[in-house]
Design a protein around this motif. Structure first.
Motif, PDB file in Angstrom:
ATOM      1  N   ILE A   1      21.300  10.183  41.056  1.00 48.49           N
ATOM      2  CA  ILE A   1      21.490  10.629  39.575  1.00 48.49           C
ATOM      3  C   ILE A   1      22.627  11.487  40.062  1.00 48.49           C
ATOM      4  CG2 ILE A   1      20.990  13.027  38.232  1.00 48.49           C
ATOM      5  CD1 ILE A   1      17.330  12.012  39.420  1.00 48.49           C
ATOM      6  N   GLU A   2      23.560  11.138  39.192  1.00 43.33           N
ATOM      7  CA  GLU A   2      25.327  11.773  38.966  1.00 43.33           C
ATOM      8  C   GLU A   2      25.017  12.604  38.756  1.00 43.33           C
ATOM      9  OE1 GLU A   2      28.891  11.287  38.453  1.00 43.33           O
ATOM     10  OE2 GLU A   2      27.764   9.894  39.829  1.00 43.33           O
ATOM     11  N   PRO A   3      24.979  13.774  39.544  1.00 45.06           N
ATOM     12  CA  PRO A   3      25.082  16.159  38.991  1.00 45.06           C
ATOM     13  C   PRO A   3      26.765  15.650  36.911  1.00 45.06           C
ATOM     14  CG  PRO A   3      26.592  15.628  40.493  1.00 45.06           C
ATOM     15  CD  PRO A   3      25.572  13.879  40.260  1.00 45.06           C
ATOM     16  N   GLU A   4      25.596  16.138  36.569  1.00 43.19           N
ATOM     17  CA  GLU A   4      26.823  16.825  35.005  1.00 43.19           C
ATOM     18  C   GLU A   4      27.390  17.450  36.005  1.00 43.19           C
ATOM     19  OE1 GLU A   4      25.738  15.452  31.731  1.00 43.19           O
ATOM     20  OE2 GLU A   4      23.675  15.213  32.860  1.00 43.19           O
ATOM     21  N   PHE A   5      28.049  18.067  36.500  1.00 42.80           N
ATOM     22  CA  PHE A   5      29.537  18.748  36.777  1.00 42.80           C
ATOM     23  C   PHE A   5      28.693  19.855  38.994  1.00 42.80           C
ATOM     24  CE2 PHE A   5      27.886  21.484  33.469  1.00 42.80           C
ATOM     25  CZ  PHE A   5      27.895  23.264  34.680  1.00 42.80           C
ATOM     26  N   VAL A   6      29.704  19.779  39.254  1.00 42.93           N
ATOM     27  CA  VAL A   6      29.488  20.682  40.020  1.00 42.93           C
ATOM     28  C   VAL A   6      29.943  22.526  39.752  1.00 42.93           C
ATOM     29  CG1 VAL A   6      30.454  20.984  42.514  1.00 42.93           C
ATOM     30  CG2 VAL A   6      30.176  18.303  41.752  1.00 42.93           C
ATOM     31  N   LEU A   7      29.790  23.276  39.950  1.00 43.25           N
ATOM     32  CA  LEU A   7      29.972  24.517  39.533  1.00 43.25           C
ATOM     33  C   LEU A   7      30.817  24.966  41.122  1.00 43.25           C
ATOM     34  CD1 LEU A   7      30.050  27.033  37.549  1.00 43.25           C
ATOM     35  CD2 LEU A   7      28.932  27.935  38.184  1.00 43.25           C
ATOM     36  N   PHE A   8      32.210  25.022  41.525  1.00 43.28           N
ATOM     37  CA  PHE A   8      32.693  25.605  41.995  1.00 43.28           C
ATOM     38  C   PHE A   8      32.948  27.589  41.995  1.00 43.28           C
ATOM     39  CE2 PHE A   8      37.020  25.323  44.460  1.00 43.28           C
ATOM     40  CZ  PHE A   8      36.336  26.274  46.196  1.00 43.28           C
ATOM     41  N   ILE A   9      32.496  28.208  42.345  1.00 42.84           N
ATOM     42  CA  ILE A   9      32.728  29.576  42.452  1.00 42.84           C
ATOM     43  C   ILE A   9      34.076  30.064  43.734  1.00 42.84           C
ATOM     44  CG2 ILE A   9      31.981  31.810  42.688  1.00 42.84           C
ATOM     45  CD1 ILE A   9      29.421  30.823  42.424  1.00 42.84           C
ATOM     46  N   ASP A  10      34.806  29.720  43.086  1.00 42.29           N
ATOM     47  CA  ASP A  10      36.855  30.120  44.120  1.00 42.29           C
ATOM     48  C   ASP A  10      36.612  31.532  44.561  1.00 42.29           C
ATOM     49  OD1 ASP A  10      38.207  29.350  45.130  1.00 42.29           O
ATOM     50  OD2 ASP A  10      39.753  28.564  43.889  1.00 42.29           O
ATOM     51  N   CYS A  11      36.537  31.843  45.307  1.00 41.79           N
ATOM     52  CA  CYS A  11      36.523  33.301  46.150  1.00 41.79           C
ATOM     53  C   CYS A  11      37.614  33.032  47.333  1.00 41.79           C
ATOM     54  CB  CYS A  11      35.496  33.537  46.550  1.00 41.79           C
ATOM     55  SG  CYS A  11      35.454  35.403  46.122  1.00 41.79           S
ATOM     56  N   PRO A  12      38.332  33.968  47.237  1.00 32.48           N
ATOM     57  CA  PRO A  12      39.937  34.486  47.954  1.00 32.48           C
ATOM     58  C   PRO A  12      38.845  34.723  49.639  1.00 32.48           C
ATOM     59  CG  PRO A  12      40.668  35.138  46.335  1.00 32.48           C
ATOM     60  CD  PRO A  12      39.056  35.362  45.835  1.00 32.48           C
ATOM     61  N   LYS A  13      39.260  34.380  51.139  1.00 31.10           N
ATOM     62  CA  LYS A  13      38.863  34.499  52.229  1.00 31.10           C
ATOM     63  C   LYS A  13      38.601  35.375  52.048  1.00 31.10           C
ATOM     64  CE  LYS A  13      39.898  33.573  57.051  1.00 31.10           C
ATOM     65  NZ  LYS A  13      40.238  33.369  58.161  1.00 31.10           N
ATOM     66  N   GLU A  14      39.692  36.638  51.518  1.00 28.66           N
ATOM     67  CA  GLU A  14      39.614  38.277  52.019  1.00 28.66           C
ATOM     68  C   GLU A  14      38.591  38.467  51.110  1.00 28.66           C
ATOM     69  OE1 GLU A  14      43.630  36.698  53.252  1.00 28.66           O
ATOM     70  OE2 GLU A  14      42.113  36.548  51.336  1.00 28.66           O
ATOM     71  N   GLU A  15      37.930  38.383  49.761  1.00 26.68           N
ATOM     72  CA  GLU A  15      37.252  38.855  49.050  1.00 26.68           C
ATOM     73  C   GLU A  15      35.398  38.351  49.837  1.00 26.68           C
ATOM     74  OE1 GLU A  15      35.041  40.785  46.112  1.00 26.68           O
ATOM     75  OE2 GLU A  15      37.016  41.209  47.002  1.00 26.68           O
ATOM     76  N   MET A  16      35.478  37.477  49.990  1.00 30.15           N
ATOM     77  CA  MET A  16      34.297  36.317  50.880  1.00 30.15           C
ATOM     78  C   MET A  16      33.817  37.623  52.133  1.00 30.15           C
ATOM     79  SD  MET A  16      33.562  33.343  49.543  1.00 30.15           S
ATOM     80  CE  MET A  16      35.808  32.561  50.455  1.00 30.15           C
ATOM     81  N   GLU A  17      34.953  37.995  52.718  1.00 29.74           N
ATOM     82  CA  GLU A  17      34.806  38.818  54.327  1.00 29.74           C
ATOM     83  C   GLU A  17      34.372  40.021  54.012  1.00 29.74           C
ATOM     84  OE1 GLU A  17      38.072  38.376  56.462  1.00 29.74           O
ATOM     85  OE2 GLU A  17      37.707  35.920  57.362  1.00 29.74           O
ATOM     86  N   ARG A  18      34.889  40.601  52.693  1.00 31.66           N
ATOM     87  CA  ARG A  18      34.783  42.025  52.581  1.00 31.66           C
ATOM     88  C   ARG A  18      33.366  41.855  51.669  1.00 31.66           C
ATOM     89  NH1 ARG A  18      33.650  44.900  48.642  1.00 31.66           N
ATOM     90  NH2 ARG A  18      34.280  43.196  46.603  1.00 31.66           N
ATOM     91  N   ARG A  19      33.155  41.455  50.991  1.00 30.47           N
ATOM     92  CA  ARG A  19      31.468  41.055  50.266  1.00 30.47           C
ATOM     93  C   ARG A  19      30.548  40.830  51.553  1.00 30.47           C
ATOM     94  NH1 ARG A  19      31.781  37.765  45.313  1.00 30.47           N
ATOM     95  NH2 ARG A  19      33.535  38.773  43.953  1.00 30.47           N
ATOM     96  N   ILE A  20      30.704  40.041  52.612  1.00 26.93           N
ATOM     97  CA  ILE A  20      29.571  39.764  53.600  1.00 26.93           C
ATOM     98  C   ILE A  20      29.703  40.898  54.510  1.00 26.93           C
ATOM     99  CG2 ILE A  20      29.083  38.376  56.151  1.00 26.93           C
ATOM    100  CD1 ILE A  20      30.356  35.829  54.190  1.00 26.93           C
ATOM    101  N   LEU A  21      30.694  41.464  54.721  1.00 26.49           N
ATOM    102  CA  LEU A  21      31.202  42.844  55.309  1.00 26.49           C
ATOM    103  C   LEU A  21      30.215  44.422  54.987  1.00 26.49           C
ATOM    104  CD1 LEU A  21      34.059  42.298  58.128  1.00 26.49           C
ATOM    105  CD2 LEU A  21      32.206  41.796  58.521  1.00 26.49           C
ATOM    106  N   ASN A  22      29.709  43.793  54.077  1.00 30.09           N
ATOM    107  CA  ASN A  22      29.757  44.990  53.179  1.00 30.09           C
ATOM    108  C   ASN A  22      28.025  45.143  52.579  1.00 30.09           C
ATOM    109  OD1 ASN A  22      32.230  46.059  53.629  1.00 30.09           O
ATOM    110  ND2 ASN A  22      32.721  45.822  51.185  1.00 30.09           N
ATOM    111  N   ARG A  23      26.668  43.606  52.376  1.00 31.14           N
ATOM    112  CA  ARG A  23      25.816  43.865  52.704  1.00 31.14           C
ATOM    113  C   ARG A  23      25.225  43.967  53.544  1.00 31.14           C
ATOM    114  NH1 ARG A  23      26.089  36.885  51.895  1.00 31.14           N
ATOM    115  NH2 ARG A  23      25.993  36.635  53.637  1.00 31.14           N
ATOM    116  N   ASN A  24      24.014  44.838  52.562  1.00 27.73           N
ATOM    117  CA  ASN A  24      23.300  45.162  54.277  1.00 27.73           C
ATOM    118  C   ASN A  24      21.866  43.900  54.354  1.00 27.73           C
ATOM    119  OD1 ASN A  24      24.922  47.444  55.056  1.00 27.73           O
ATOM    120  ND2 ASN A  24      23.771  48.404  53.099  1.00 27.73           N
ATOM    121  N   GLN A  25      21.995  43.072  54.729  1.00 22.88           N
ATOM    122  CA  GLN A  25      20.866  42.514  54.539  1.00 22.88           C
ATOM    123  C   GLN A  25      20.226  42.225  55.814  1.00 22.88           C
ATOM    124  OE1 GLN A  25      22.322  38.584  52.631  1.00 22.88           O
ATOM    125  NE2 GLN A  25      22.103  39.498  50.678  1.00 22.88           N
TER     126      GLN A  25
END
Length: 241
Positions: free
Chosen positions: A119-143
């Protein structure tokens, strides 16, 4: 393999319109948050390949034990098995709109999906986020996750760059990619995401109107007939005063 899995799992009714959207983004890009908002506003069923694997690994079946052992040993679960679980969840949901989170992770995943589900996807949603911002979020989240440390985060990002970005580029070349800026706040990102899904709904409604017109040949004949002589009604004859 594709026919074997379809015979085992089942299939969608012939002619039924199935809408699939892939959501791809690096670790910490905010995929889960955006998927929750999309489900709430647009009625999609949210499916995560990782969640499906973890759920199956909890079962006492032979397949579940195999997945559990492979995940424990750090081995990759075969793409055919991941797609089988995905397809089974789609069929059992009773829905016809699916948001597939974090998939395909690599070219092998994509090819298995194309071969089995097709089933061909209608589209691909790509959430484009800088590496530094992703690292900051991962280290700050308390999961309480074991992988919420800088070394693991960087390894995950490297895997994403090496394995998943070629998939992103594949869909971009096919005109299927919808890119949003993941560095914004969650609500700001969703404003961009919402515009994309509103457009999808508009296109679907327009397509439905065209299909209904085509399915009624008499109505279509009248439209063509009236078009030959103008679309306005014939003027009424004036009565003598």
């Amino acid at each position: 393999m594709a026919d074997v899995i379809k015979n085992e799992v089942g299939s969608f009714p012939p002619g039924k319109k199935i809408t699939v959207v892939f959501v791809i983004g690096g670790p910490g890009s905010g995929k889960g948050t955006q998927c929750s908002k999309i489900v709430k506003h647009f009625g999609f069923t949210h499916l995560s390949a990782g969640d499906l694997l973890r759920e199956e690994a909890k079962s006492d079946t032979e397949q579940g034990m195999m997945i559990k052992n492979m995940m424990h040993e750090g081995k990759l679960v075969p793409s055919e098995l991941i797609v089988k679980l995905l397809f089974k969840a789609m069929l059992q949901s009773g829905n016809d709109k699916f948001l597939v989170d974090g998939f395909p992770r690599n070219e092998e995943n994509r090819q298995a999906y194309d071969s089995i589900i097709s089933i061909e996807p209608e589209f691909v949603l790509f959430i484009d986020c800088p590496k530094e911002e992703m690292e900051r979020r991962i280290l700050n989240r308390n999961q309480g996750r074991d992988d919420d440390n800088i070394d693991t985060a960087r390894r995950r990002f490297e895997v994403f760059q090496e394995s998943t970005m070629p998939v992103v580029q594949y869909y971009e070349k096919r005109g299927k990619l919808r890119r949003v800026d993941g560095a914004k706040s969650a609500d700001e990102v969703f404003e961009d995401v919402k515009a994309i899904f509103v457009q999808l709904n508009t296109q679907a409604n327009q397509g439905g109107n065209v299909s209904r017109a085509r399915s009624n040949p008499f109505k279509r004949f009248l439209e063509l007939f009236c078009g030959c002589f103008g679309t306005q009604e014939a003027p009424r004859q004036q009565t003598d005063k």
